[in-house]
Design a protein around this motif. Structure first.
Motif, PDB file in Angstrom:
ATOM      1  N   LYS A   2       0.861  -1.176   0.000  1.00 31.65           N
ATOM      2  CA  LYS A   2       0.000   0.000   0.000  1.00 31.65           C
ATOM      3  C   LYS A   2       0.899   1.228   0.000  1.00 31.65           C
ATOM      4  CE  LYS A   2      -4.299  -1.688   1.947  1.00 31.65           C
ATOM      5  NZ  LYS A   2      -4.971  -1.605   0.653  1.00 31.65           N
ATOM      6  N   ALA A   4       0.974   5.406  -0.372  1.00 32.08           N
ATOM      7  CA  ALA A   4       0.241   6.676  -0.388  1.00 32.08           C
ATOM      8  C   ALA A   4       0.980   7.639  -1.299  1.00 32.08           C
ATOM      9  CB  ALA A   4       0.139   7.248   1.021  1.00 32.08           C
ATOM     10  N   ILE A  20      -2.758  10.365   6.768  1.00 33.66           N
ATOM     11  CA  ILE A  20      -2.487   8.948   6.503  1.00 33.66           C
ATOM     12  C   ILE A  20      -2.840   8.101   7.724  1.00 33.66           C
ATOM     13  CG2 ILE A  20      -0.649   7.262   6.096  1.00 33.66           C
ATOM     14  CD1 ILE A  20       0.699   9.367   4.326  1.00 33.66           C
ATOM     15  N   GLU A  24      -5.460   5.011   7.930  1.00 36.57           N
ATOM     16  CA  GLU A  24      -5.089   3.688   8.425  1.00 36.57           C
ATOM     17  C   GLU A  24      -6.055   3.221   9.512  1.00 36.57           C
ATOM     18  OE1 GLU A  24      -0.257   3.464   7.815  1.00 36.57           O
ATOM     19  OE2 GLU A  24      -1.046   4.548   9.557  1.00 36.57           O
ATOM     20  N   VAL A  31      -0.109   1.656   5.650  1.00 40.13           N
ATOM     21  CA  VAL A  31       0.557   2.197   4.467  1.00 40.13           C
ATOM     22  C   VAL A  31       2.055   1.919   4.590  1.00 40.13           C
ATOM     23  CG1 VAL A  31       1.140   4.326   3.238  1.00 40.13           C
ATOM     24  CG2 VAL A  31      -1.197   3.952   4.049  1.00 40.13           C
ATOM     25  N   LEU A  34       5.217   6.504   1.469  1.00 41.72           N
ATOM     26  CA  LEU A  34       4.578   7.724   0.961  1.00 41.72           C
ATOM     27  C   LEU A  34       5.447   8.313  -0.133  1.00 41.72           C
ATOM     28  CD1 LEU A  34       2.663  10.249   1.085  1.00 41.72           C
ATOM     29  CD2 LEU A  34       4.136  11.101   2.938  1.00 41.72           C
ATOM     30  N   GLU A 322      -3.770   9.913  -2.335  1.00 41.84           N
ATOM     31  CA  GLU A 322      -4.392   8.685  -2.812  1.00 41.84           C
ATOM     32  C   GLU A 322      -3.575   7.505  -2.282  1.00 41.84           C
ATOM     33  OE1 GLU A 322      -7.402   7.336  -5.918  1.00 41.84           O
ATOM     34  OE2 GLU A 322      -6.934   9.299  -5.101  1.00 41.84           O
ATOM     35  N   VAL A 323      -4.248   6.434  -1.913  1.00 36.86           N
ATOM     36  CA  VAL A 323      -3.565   5.205  -1.499  1.00 36.86           C
ATOM     37  C   VAL A 323      -3.836   4.148  -2.559  1.00 36.86           C
ATOM     38  CG1 VAL A 323      -3.378   3.392   0.238  1.00 36.86           C
ATOM     39  CG2 VAL A 323      -3.743   5.768   0.949  1.00 36.86           C
ATOM     40  N   ASP A 325      -2.830   0.134  -4.201  1.00 33.02           N
ATOM     41  CA  ASP A 325      -2.272  -1.197  -3.967  1.00 33.02           C
ATOM     42  C   ASP A 325      -1.480  -1.588  -5.199  1.00 33.02           C
ATOM     43  OD1 ASP A 325      -3.247  -2.310  -1.375  1.00 33.02           O
ATOM     44  OD2 ASP A 325      -5.192  -1.804  -2.257  1.00 33.02           O
TER      45      ASP A 325
END
Length: 465
Positions: A2, A4, A20, A24, A31, A34, A322-323, A325
């Motif tokens: 993940k 960010a 963040i 979470e 996450v 970053l 935005e996060v 995968d």
């Protein structure tokens, strides 16, 4: 993993990390890292502010210095690039990349690293055709012109990046030129109608970055700069670009959720384009930063896609983070593994003779010759740069953060003056690792009679006033 992604930082690290942590907690996930797409503003003290190209009213110390001095530690591994509003003196110290603070890694003016095996590449700064083909002539203390030109991307950086075999993620501050035609352009103009003239004339974005996008074909490309969220998908098929300005749906609902940017969203969207572009009133405008140049030739047909996402700056009610995968080749149970990219190390060695610190930029080798040089240097890297048991080259085994400039409060009467430049030990150790001369900030050469038996470490070296 993940990951960010943040648009423009503008010194708001505390707010970004807090956001963040809230995500979470809300979503019950962790996450791993970053990524920040420029305008980071790594201001260590008040003297650094004198090297940032913004009007005086925007020169605020911010909170980065707390991360720099160790008062606060970044809670998540953070990878950054530079934008057009930076303490350029500090980022020049780390031209080849390095830790600007513990757990915050700068990719350099251009760079590529491996995060759990994912290749993350990036280019700092923005495009300006007047400075694209010259060398890095700027020196502290900067004058008004060099304070701006230093953050303009150079052809040297683009050529190096183009020699990478691929990329999983690419970070830029600028948008690649014409990327707006690969997404919902009508919605973009409903939110940012002042962009219409630049889009119509083809002046929006960076032509060299679009060339890199087609060359590297990353899975993800993240950007910032224009203070808006915008998604697009580039299909690498070599098809002609879309029409420059599609007719907008007169029944579409116009959305105005940004009270600071541009004219009202209910302004007529089918009005003729004005001769003069209307600039973003929320962006700090210092000069004409983007000039129209001929677009790169169409790429050969391929079968892949690049997902482009631009994000806003960190403010309430903005879409600034935005996060995502993304599958990574390496799985870790604790901290993610940040490692040097051996391909990038080979490119740095191969192209170092062409790194110019004057206005004159030597002619580059032809692409075939350049790739042959990189292949030769890759063999050198494999033989001379020691990998760990996993076959990785952890950055932390080579570069460790060290303060160079003091934190705030020690500037005294020089508070409003530009600082001296410092020899950064991280740049020194990077150059030693690759057996290349440090052209960025080498320690001063003292007469033999003036040398002490135990010279001070590079972190204490300062030259000039």
């Amino acid at each position: 993993m993940k990951i960010a992604v943040e648009g423009c930082c503008h010194g708001q690290l505390d707010a970004i990390y807090t956001h963040i942590q809230q995500l979470e907690t809300k979503n019950a996930y962790k996450v791993d890292a970053l990524l920040i797409c420029g305008d980071f503003q790594a201001i260590r003290n008040h003297q650094d502010l004198q090297c940032m190209s913004v009007p005086d009213k925007y020169k605020k110390l911010g909170t980065f210095y707390k991360y720099y001095t160790g008062e606060t530690v970044a809670p998540i591994l953070t990878i950054i690039i530079g934008g057009n509003h930076e303490a350029s003196n500090y980022m020049w110290e780390l031209y080849h990349g390095g830790w600007v603070a513990p757990n915050i890694y700068f990719l350099g003016h251009a760079g590529s690293v491996l995060l759990n095996g994912l290749r993350i590449a990036g280019a700092s700064g923005i495009f300006n055709k007047h400075h694209f083909q010259i060398g890095h002539y700027e020196k502290v203390p900067y004058v008004s012109g060099s304070m701006r030109s230093i953050y303009h991307i150079r052809e040297y950086s683009v050529r190096k990046l183009s020699l990478l075999p691929s990329a999983d993620i690419f970070l830029s501050h600028d948008w690649p030129q014409s990327i707006e035609h690969h997404g919902d352009l009508a919605r973009l103009l409903a939110r940012k109608s002042f962009l219409r003239s630049d889009i119509q004339s083809g002046e929006l974005g960076s032509p060299p970055l679009m060339g890199l996008l087609h060359t590297l074909r990353p899975q993800w490309w993240f950007a910032a700069h224009l203070h808006t969220r915008y998604a697009a998908t580039v299909v690498h098929e070599g098809v002609p670009a879309p029409a420059p300005m599609p007719v907008q749906n007169p029944d579409e609902i116009q959305i105005d959720d940004d009270e600071f940017d541009g004219p009202p969203a209910n302004a007529p969207t089918d009005a003729p384009v004005q001769a003069a572009a209307v600039r973003n009133p929320d962006e700090i405008t210092l000069e004409e930063e983007e000039d129209a140049v001929e677009a790169p030739p169409a790429p050969p047909p391929v079968a892949s896609e690049t997902h482009f996402l631009a994000l806003d700056k960190c403010l309430p009610q903005r879409e600034f983070l935005e996060v995502i995968d993304i599958a990574a080749p390496i799985s870790t149970t604790d901290a993610p593994l940040l490692a040097f990219d051996p391909e990038w190390l080979a490119i740095c060695r191969a192209f170092h003779p062409w790194l110019s610190t004057t206005r004159q930029q030597p002619a580059f080798p032809a692409e075939a010759e350049a790739r042959a040089l990189v292949a030769q240097e890759r063999a050198w890297v494999d033989a001379n740069v020691k990998a760990d048991a996993r076959g990785a080259l952890p950055i932390g085994d080579c570069q460790t953060f060290k303060m160079t400039a003091p934190g705030p409060g020690s500037e005294g009467a020089n508070k409003l003056r530009q600082p001296p430049w410092y020899t950064n030990p991280q740049t020194e150790v990077f150059c030693r690792m690759l057996d290349i001369p440090n052209k960025i900030n080498p320690p001063p050469t003292l007469p033999s009679s003036a040398r002490s038996p135990s010279p001070p470490p590079p972190t204490e070296t300062a030259i000039g006033a």
